[in-house]
Design a protein around this motif. Sequence first.
Motif, PDB file in Angstrom:
ATOM      1  N   ARG A 190       0.201   6.159  -0.130  1.00 27.39           N
ATOM      2  CA  ARG A 190       1.656   5.617  -1.080  1.00 27.39           C
ATOM      3  C   ARG A 190       0.515   3.178  -0.005  1.00 27.39           C
ATOM      4  N   TYR A 191       0.923   2.780  -0.980  1.00 29.28           N
ATOM      5  CA  TYR A 191       0.739   1.499  -0.283  1.00 29.28           C
ATOM      6  C   TYR A 191      -1.182   1.048  -0.910  1.00 29.28           C
ATOM      7  N   VAL A 206      -7.344   4.373   5.176  1.00 34.05           N
ATOM      8  CA  VAL A 206      -5.795   3.331   4.915  1.00 34.05           C
ATOM      9  C   VAL A 206      -5.464   3.758   6.905  1.00 34.05           C
ATOM     10  N   SER A 226       0.336   4.579   5.476  1.00 36.57           N
ATOM     11  CA  SER A 226       0.272   5.380   3.793  1.00 36.57           C
ATOM     12  C   SER A 226      -0.252   6.416   3.851  1.00 36.57           C
TER      13      SER A 226
END
Length: 365
Positions: free
Chosen positions: A106-107, A118, A122
Motif C-alpha cells: 500500500r502507498y 518499499v 507499505s
Amino acid sequence: MVRKMVVPDMKWVDEKSENTQQVAVMENIGKIDIKYAEIPHADDYQVRVDVKWVGICGSDLEVYRGVRSPEFLTYPTRLGHEVAGIIDEVGEHVVGLKVGDKVALRYVWGAFAEYVTVDPFSAVKLPDEFDLMHGSLVEITPTILTGMERGEISQSKNVLITGQGVSGLQLTQFAKLYSPKNLVVTDLFDEKLEIAKEFGATHTYKIPTKDTPTMDIVGKDFPDGFDVVIPALLEGDAVIDALDATAQNGRIVMYGGIGKTTKPMDFFKMHRRRVDIYTTEPKRDVDNHRLFREGRDMVVNGLINTERTVTNIFPLSQIDKAFALRNQTRGDVIHIMIDSDSSHDDGRYDEANKHALETMSQYED
C-alpha cells in the motif's frame, strides 16, 4: 505529517540486459509503454518485493484518460498501486519481515514493474497458502473501511452505492457487513448488478446512460433519498449526483468522484439539507496500517471476495492492451490484473483475452 504515496526510484537503461527489469511508463495521456530499468536493491531500512500481481485501478484509469489535475501528477508518470508479491531482499535494519514472505503493498505508486523497493510501512503479510493474485486488492481496504466508519452505517440507515465496478463491488461487500436497513446499488450493466446481488445488495437499479441522474431511477422507491451515499464512479461529477440523492442530515462518503467536476457544486443545497461530505483516506499513519491489517484479515478469512471480479489477465509486456480494454465501458470487463512475472510472458493469456480484444471496436465512442 501523514505520509504520502511513494514512487520507488528507478535507474533507467536503454535496453533489456542482465539485471534489468520491465517497467511501465505512461508517456502521455492514453499512451503507456514498457521501458527498462536496473533491478533495485533494498537499502538498510527497506525490503525489495518481487512483484507478482498488480491490478488496474480506477485511479490509474483516470490518469490514462488525462482527467487528473496537474497538481496530482505530470507526464511521463508511472502507475500501479494494487500490488501483491514476495519479499526477496531485506535491509539490514528491517525487523519482522523476511525473504520469502508474501505481502500486499500500500502507498506505492509506480508498481507496474517486476521489482520495487518499499518501506515496511507499505507491506502487510499474507498467509503462505493465500493466492497472491487475490491479495492485491487488499490495498484498497483501508480506504473502504475508513469510508464505512465515517458513514456510520447501521441498521437504521439506507445506503446507496453508485457504480459497481471493482471498487463498487468491494464497497457493497463491506457495507453489507455493517447491516444497513437497505443497501441500494446502481450500475449501467446487468452483469455487475447480478454480482452485487450475490454480494448482499438488497436493491439493484440499472441506470440507462452515464448521464442519467440517479434519483430519476431510484427516486420512486426512495423519494426521501439516502442516509449514506457512496459514489464509486470516476471523475468528480459523481459527487454532484450524490448530493441530489442524499437525504436530510445525510452523509456523502467520497470513495469515488474525487476528480475534476464539469458541473457546479450547489453548496446551498448541501447547507439546506445539512449534508456532510467525508473523504476516505485515513488521516493518521497508525490508522492506515491498522486498517490495512483489518482489511487483509477480512479477505483472508473469506468475508470479502476479491476473486469474483477478476475478468482478464495480461502479462506486463501487454499493459498497453490491458489499459485500452479497461478504458472501455462494458459489462464483461471489471477487474484487469497484470502478471508481472516475465517468465509468464509466453502467450498463456492470449486465448482467454481473444474475444474481449476482438470486440473492442463495438465499444468505441
